[in-house]
Motif scaffolding. Structure first.
Motif, PDB file in Angstrom:
ATOM      1  N   VAL A  57       0.843  -1.198   0.000  1.00  0.00           N
ATOM      2  CA  VAL A  57       0.000   0.000   0.000  1.00  0.00           C
ATOM      3  C   VAL A  57       0.878   1.247   0.000  1.00  0.00           C
ATOM      4  O   VAL A  57       2.070   1.186   0.325  1.00  0.00           O
ATOM      5  CB  VAL A  57      -0.945   0.066   1.231  1.00  0.00           C
ATOM      6  N   THR A  58       0.257   2.354  -0.370  1.00  0.00           N
ATOM      7  CA  THR A  58       0.855   3.671  -0.174  1.00  0.00           C
ATOM      8  C   THR A  58      -0.112   4.479   0.669  1.00  0.00           C
ATOM      9  O   THR A  58      -1.335   4.326   0.543  1.00  0.00           O
ATOM     10  CB  THR A  58       1.114   4.394  -1.512  1.00  0.00           C
ATOM     11  N   HIS A  59       0.430   5.329   1.526  1.00  0.00           N
ATOM     12  CA  HIS A  59      -0.437   6.078   2.429  1.00  0.00           C
ATOM     13  C   HIS A  59       0.232   7.396   2.797  1.00  0.00           C
ATOM     14  O   HIS A  59       1.288   7.427   3.425  1.00  0.00           O
ATOM     15  CB  HIS A  59      -0.706   5.271   3.707  1.00  0.00           C
ATOM     16  N   ALA A  60      -0.399   8.484   2.384  1.00  0.00           N
ATOM     17  CA  ALA A  60       0.069   9.801   2.797  1.00  0.00           C
ATOM     18  C   ALA A  60      -0.482  10.094   4.182  1.00  0.00           C
ATOM     19  O   ALA A  60      -1.628   9.726   4.492  1.00  0.00           O
ATOM     20  CB  ALA A  60      -0.413  10.865   1.812  1.00  0.00           C
ATOM     21  N   PRO A  61       0.294  10.706   5.059  1.00  0.00           N
ATOM     22  CA  PRO A  61      -0.192  11.014   6.417  1.00  0.00           C
ATOM     23  C   PRO A  61      -1.543  11.740   6.379  1.00  0.00           C
ATOM     24  O   PRO A  61      -1.709  12.719   5.655  1.00  0.00           O
ATOM     25  CB  PRO A  61       0.912  11.904   6.991  1.00  0.00           C
TER      26      PRO A  61
END
Length: 222
Positions: A57-61
């Motif tokens: 996954v990718t996850h921006a704060p």
């Protein structure tokens, strides 16, 4: 890494992330996942960080969560397992469509790929589960969902139910009493936004649906 090598929570997270955008364009967030799972946001954040380190996954704060290509592949496999199991439990074992979600949630983590292939063959390679959700193919290709929310259909249009959300077993039992299920034809009589009521006409009667019931139904033009 195969999907079977992932932890149960990782499998759940990936399936939830993918499923959130199947019938909606809004990606899921950490807080929304925590609400659905009944855990603290910090617990979900820890799990997402582990998935990010694994390249799934990718996850921006404070932003939405997106699947990578590898994460999407694993997620679709879990969705396929879940929906094939639901279909098997209804068509072969005799469960009601309101009983299968929780059972499939348990079984999907334990079954082998071989058993899933046998179930698929036994069922004749179904393309949708008992609630109308499409079953991804064996090669991992997700079928595009069809339909629009009942709440978006103009009055006087006749439509056919294509999918009913399985999020609430009580509501599924209510729909059973009303005779509402995938492939049921109905006519939208009126939307009454100030009363939060959608009136539909079945073959022999009119039925008023509250907002949660109307929003759980997806339809296609008849």
């Amino acid at each position: 890494m195969t999907v079977s090598e992932l932890t149960t929570s990782a499998q759940d997270y990936l399936k939830m992330i993918w499923s959130a955008t199947e019938w909606s364009e809004t990606p899921i967030t950490v807080s929304a996942m925590a609400d659905r799972l009944g855990v603290k946001p910090s617990t979900v954040s820890d799990g997402i960080r582990r998935l990010s380190k694994q390249g799934l996954v990718t996850h921006a704060p404070y932003g939405s969560i997106e699947l990578t290509a590898a994460g999407r592949e694993h997620a679709v496999q879990m969705v396929r397992r879940h929906r094939l199991l639901e279909t098997f439990l209804v068509e072969v074992v005799g469960y009601g469509w309101d009983e299968v979600h929780d059972e499939a949630e348990i079984l999907e983590h334990a079954v082998s790929d071989r058993l899933i292939r046998r179930i698929d063959e036994k069922l004749g390679h179904p393309t949708r589960d008992p609630h109308g959700d499409p079953i991804p193919s064996a090669n991992g290709h997700p079928h595009t969902p069809q339909g629009s929310p009942l709440t978006s259909v103009s009055p006087d249009r006749t439509v056919t139910i294509t999918r009913i959300s399985d999020a609430d077993p009580e509501m599924l039992r209510y729909f059973t009493e009303l005779g509402l299920a995938p492939d049921t034809r109905l006519t939208v009589v009126a939307h009454r936004p100030y009363a939060d009521v959608t009136t539909i006409r079945l073959s022999d009667r009119d039925v008023d649906l509250g907002p949660s019931a109307a929003e759980a139904i997806w339809v296609i033009a008849s």
